[in-house]
Design a protein around this motif. Structure first.
Motif, mmCIF file in Angstrom:
data_model
loop_
_atom_site.group_PDB
_atom_site.id
_atom_site.type_symbol
_atom_site.label_atom_id
_atom_site.label_comp_id
_atom_site.label_asym_id
_atom_site.label_seq_id
_atom_site.Cartn_x
_atom_site.Cartn_y
_atom_site.Cartn_z
ATOM 1 N N HIS A 222 -8.641 6.284 -0.853
ATOM 2 C CA HIS A 222 -8.792 6.025 0.587
ATOM 3 C C HIS A 222 -9.500 7.208 1.239
ATOM 4 C CE1 HIS A 222 -7.697 3.832 4.196
ATOM 5 N NE2 HIS A 222 -7.133 4.890 4.729
ATOM 6 N N LEU B 173 0.807 -1.228 0.000
ATOM 7 C CA LEU B 173 0.000 0.000 0.000
ATOM 8 C C LEU B 173 0.836 1.273 0.000
ATOM 9 C CD1 LEU B 173 -2.486 -1.091 2.777
ATOM 10 C CD2 LEU B 173 -3.095 -0.779 0.383
ATOM 11 N N PHE C 172 -7.201 2.558 -6.821
ATOM 12 C CA PHE C 172 -7.829 2.735 -5.508
ATOM 13 C C PHE C 172 -7.668 4.122 -4.932
ATOM 14 C CE2 PHE C 172 -4.384 2.011 -2.156
ATOM 15 C CZ PHE C 172 -3.310 1.814 -3.000
ATOM 16 N N ARG D 153 -2.379 12.064 1.617
ATOM 17 C CA ARG D 153 -1.229 11.285 2.093
ATOM 18 C C ARG D 153 -0.340 10.931 0.907
ATOM 19 N NH1 ARG D 153 -2.580 6.296 5.999
ATOM 20 N NH2 ARG D 153 -3.565 5.483 4.101
ATOM 21 N N ARG E 93 -10.560 -3.363 1.596
ATOM 22 C CA ARG E 93 -9.266 -3.541 2.280
ATOM 23 C C ARG E 93 -9.514 -3.373 3.770
ATOM 24 N NH1 ARG E 93 -8.411 0.911 -1.212
ATOM 25 N NH2 ARG E 93 -8.264 2.196 0.666
ATOM 26 N N ASN F 42 -12.377 0.714 3.556
ATOM 27 C CA ASN F 42 -11.658 0.159 4.712
ATOM 28 C C ASN F 42 -12.709 -0.241 5.759
ATOM 29 O OD1 ASN F 42 -12.558 2.624 5.581
ATOM 30 N ND2 ASN F 42 -10.565 3.386 6.240
ATOM 31 N N SER F 43 -12.286 -0.535 6.984
ATOM 32 C CA SER F 43 -13.241 -0.992 8.005
ATOM 33 C C SER F 43 -14.329 0.038 8.256
ATOM 34 C CB SER F 43 -12.511 -1.270 9.320
ATOM 35 O OG SER F 43 -11.644 -2.355 9.167
ATOM 36 N N GLY G 14 -8.545 -4.174 7.898
ATOM 37 C CA GLY G 14 -7.687 -4.651 8.969
ATOM 38 C C GLY G 14 -8.499 -4.735 10.240
HETATM 39 C C1 LIG Z 1 -4.443 0.283 6.815
HETATM 40 C C2 LIG Z 1 -5.185 0.566 5.594
HETATM 41 C C3 LIG Z 1 -6.447 -0.006 5.395
HETATM 42 C C4 LIG Z 1 -7.165 -0.809 6.441
HETATM 43 O O1 LIG Z 1 -7.700 0.031 7.429
HETATM 44 P P1 LIG Z 1 -8.658 -0.521 8.582
HETATM 45 O O2 LIG Z 1 -9.189 0.694 9.220
HETATM 46 O O3 LIG Z 1 -7.793 -1.308 9.513
HETATM 47 O O4 LIG Z 1 -9.681 -1.367 7.929
HETATM 48 C C5 LIG Z 1 -7.045 0.200 4.144
HETATM 49 N N1 LIG Z 1 -6.445 0.945 3.196
HETATM 50 C C6 LIG Z 1 -5.248 1.526 3.373
HETATM 51 C C7 LIG Z 1 -4.655 2.335 2.286
HETATM 52 C C8 LIG Z 1 -4.596 1.378 4.590
HETATM 53 O O5 LIG Z 1 -3.414 1.970 4.774
#
Ligand SMILES: *Cc1c(COP(=O)(O)O)cnc(C)c1O
Length: 368
Positions: free
Chosen positions: A163, A82, A161, A134, A217, A201-202, A219
């Motif tokens: 974010h 990433l 992608f 970022r 994506r 993301n989450s 975590g």
């Molecule tokens: C860490 C990260 C995620 C996952 O984030 P979570 O909040 O843990 O789901 C997704 N995308 C990118 C670019 C990240 O750096």
């Protein structure tokens, strides 16, 4: 595990449950599990192995080294890096079959030069900065960069992608601005059907039901450590991370005795005090000095005095607690629980940072 003084317990059974629950909400979207930072402290290789067995579609790491570790452990899943990379890392990124993030023209050209010179191809994901600020190119530049990637035969474009910056705040106006900006960009370039588009993301999965694109994506949600309260649909997702130790020392202390460095705590009465062999050297934050609690025999007891590098003290006055008793620093014991979020609040941070701060000194024990 039996011979450890202190350890971290990872509940793999619950981890598999978390994965299954998440998957039931993904419809056709692919599941990319983020395992950066030692899989949020849970152990990179072991978590990746479970993910592979559970048929997660892809893993994401932050940098080259994390990717190499996975490949050396014989992980075969696609791995997306990433973060960014430097010129001298391109060879390894390609040789270890890692998918890299293209976040600028400058980086794209470095890869292209390398690939032309050695007659190689590189799997890439284009990163569009729709507002996170970022890494990534602004949508307008991304259009020309996408065209460049397509026109060179050095690149295999695996994905595109973006974010979200404020997804944890469901009503934040930036969310729609970013989502629309990404969609608008995609409508303009019309990527091939095979290109994996991803943004969630989450926080996104928790707060926005629709349009998960081709892949998520995740975590935190998979590890059950998302920093906000979970929506009802995810109520059965649980943390899989516990920190445990055993009482290593017991003593009776008279009134008016100082405890630990600097005497930040003085006993107000005759007290029973136990010592726990964990400290900030393990990643247990020193900010918990005099405010943290631990579980012994199913009850919460206060940390007294400053937490040292390897040990800290707990007041167990009026209770039975002896050497060898199990101590839970994070997790459940009988009917009580100390959550990661509780610890994070006391440390004025988020659960992610608490998990990442535990280093290799505490061995990870996996329960399946
Ligand atoms: C860490 C990260 C995620 C996952 O984030 P979570 O909040 O843990 O789901 C997704 N995308 C990118 C670019 C990240 O750096």
């Amino acid at each position: 595990m039996l011979n450890y003084s202190s350890w971290i317990e990872i509940d793999l059974k619950q981890f598999k449950k978390n994965i299954q629950i998440i998957r039931s909400y993904l419809k056709d979207a692919l599941f990319c599990l983020c395992v950066k930072a030692n899989a949020y402290g849970h152990g990179l290789i072991e978590i990746a192995k479970v993910a592979q067995k559970e048929k997660v579609d892809c893993l994401a790491v932050a940098n080259l080294m994390e990717g190499i570790k996975l490949r050396e452990a014989n992980i075969k899943l696609p791995i997306l890096v990433l973060g960014t990379f430097h010129e001298d890392q391109i060879k390894d990124l390609i040789d270890y079959d890692l998918e890299i993030t293209i976040s600028s023209f400058f980086k794209a050209k470095l890869v292209k030069d390398y690939c032309s010179k050695y007659n190689k191809k590189c799997k890439v994901h284009l990163k569009v900065d729709t507002g996170m600020g970022r890494i990534g190119v602004k949508p307008k530049t991304a259009r020309t960069l996408y065209k460049y990637l397509k026109d060179q035969n050095s690149f295999i474009i695996r994905g595109i992608f973006s974010h979200l910056a404020c997804a944890e705040q469901k009503d934040h106006p930036m969310n729609n601005i970013q989502i629309n900006s990404f969609d608008d960009f995609l409508n303009k370039i019309k990527p091939d059907k095979s290109t994996i588009l991803h943004m969630a993301n989450s926080a996104y999965l928790c707060n926005f039901e629709n349009d998960l694109k081709d892949m998520v994506r995740l975590g935190a949600l998979a590890f059950g450590c998302y920093s906000k309260d979970l929506p009802t649909k995810f109520k059965d997702i649980k943390s899989i991370f516990s920190v445990k130790s055993k009482v290593s020392y017991f003593k009776i202390v008279e009134k008016d005795q100082g405890i630990s460095y600097g005497y930040s705590f003085i006993t107000k009465a005759k007290s029973n005090v136990v010592t726990i062999p964990v400290g900030y050297g393990d990643g247990y934050s020193r900010s918990l000095s005099n405010i943290g609690k631990v579980l012994i025999r199913g009850k919460k007891y206060p940390i007294i005095g400053i937490i040292c590098m390897d040990q800290f003290m707990v007041d167990v006055t009026n209770a039975d607690a002896y050497i060898g008793d199990e101590v839970v620093l994070i997790g459940r014991q009988k009917n009580e629980e100390i959550t990661i979020k509780e610890i994070a609040d006391k440390c004025k941070t988020i659960s992610y940072e608490i998990l990442c701060s535990f280093n290799e000194r505490l061995p990870r024990v996996y329960k399946s």
